[in-house]
Design a protein around this motif. Structure first.
Motif, mmCIF file in Angstrom:
data_model
loop_
_atom_site.group_PDB
_atom_site.id
_atom_site.type_symbol
_atom_site.label_atom_id
_atom_site.label_comp_id
_atom_site.label_asym_id
_atom_site.label_seq_id
_atom_site.Cartn_x
_atom_site.Cartn_y
_atom_site.Cartn_z
ATOM 1 N N LYS A 168 0.894 -1.205 0.153
ATOM 2 C CA LYS A 168 0.030 0.066 0.116
ATOM 3 C C LYS A 168 0.761 1.244 -0.102
ATOM 4 N N ASN A 169 1.945 1.143 0.786
ATOM 5 C CA ASN A 169 2.993 2.463 0.855
ATOM 6 C C ASN A 169 3.227 2.572 -0.580
ATOM 7 N N TRP A 170 3.920 1.514 -1.113
ATOM 8 C CA TRP A 170 4.596 1.792 -2.425
ATOM 9 C C TRP A 170 3.498 2.065 -3.448
ATOM 10 N N GLU A 171 2.345 1.582 -3.400
ATOM 11 C CA GLU A 171 1.357 2.051 -4.420
ATOM 12 C C GLU A 171 0.998 3.535 -4.357
ATOM 13 N N PRO B 222 9.005 7.500 -9.631
ATOM 14 C CA PRO B 222 8.910 7.099 -10.899
ATOM 15 C C PRO B 222 9.161 5.740 -11.334
ATOM 16 N N TRP B 223 10.160 5.194 -10.398
ATOM 17 C CA TRP B 223 10.742 3.672 -10.536
ATOM 18 C C TRP B 223 9.677 2.740 -10.180
ATOM 19 N N VAL B 224 8.550 3.112 -9.427
ATOM 20 C CA VAL B 224 8.008 2.286 -8.726
ATOM 21 C C VAL B 224 6.819 1.812 -9.595
ATOM 22 N N VAL B 225 6.857 0.323 -10.082
ATOM 23 C CA VAL B 225 5.954 -0.236 -10.738
ATOM 24 C C VAL B 225 4.741 -0.527 -10.107
ATOM 25 N N LYS B 226 3.690 -0.256 -10.705
ATOM 26 C CA LYS B 226 2.241 -0.282 -10.278
ATOM 27 C C LYS B 226 1.433 -1.154 -10.996
#
Length: 97
Positions: free
Chosen positions: A85-88, A93-97
């Protein structure tokens, strides 16, 4: 090369821990089976009381370990879900969602 965080993979790991065939259920099954092996006081005649007590003490120790393991795995699964949830919500920009 940029690092990437796969939110779905984190969430999937949490689900696998709690799945019907996952490690939490495995420990619950072991706990249930182990609860059935305790001996009654006179199981080994009146002369086997200390052996019965030692056996049941050992079972209790294993049961405590299993319960602790279940709690730790449940906490890990909840933490993985929170991490997903935090990463979401991350604006990196480098977080794959």
């Amino acid at each position: 090369m940029a690092n990437k965080v796969d939110v779905d993979a984190i969430r999937g790991a949490a689900r696998k821990m709690e799945a019907a065939d996952g490690p939490i259920q495995y420990l619950r099954n072991a706990q249930q089976l182990l609860e059935g092996v305790k001996l009654s006081g006179g199981a080994l005649t009146m002369f086997g009381g200390s052996t019965v007590a030692a056996h049941n003490g050992s079972v209790d120790g294993h049961l405590a370990n299993l319960r602790s393991g279940i709690v730790h795995l449940q906490t890990a699964a909840a933490n993985l879900e929170q991490s997903a949830k935090n990463w979401e919500r991350s604006d990196q920009p480098w977080v794959v969602k």
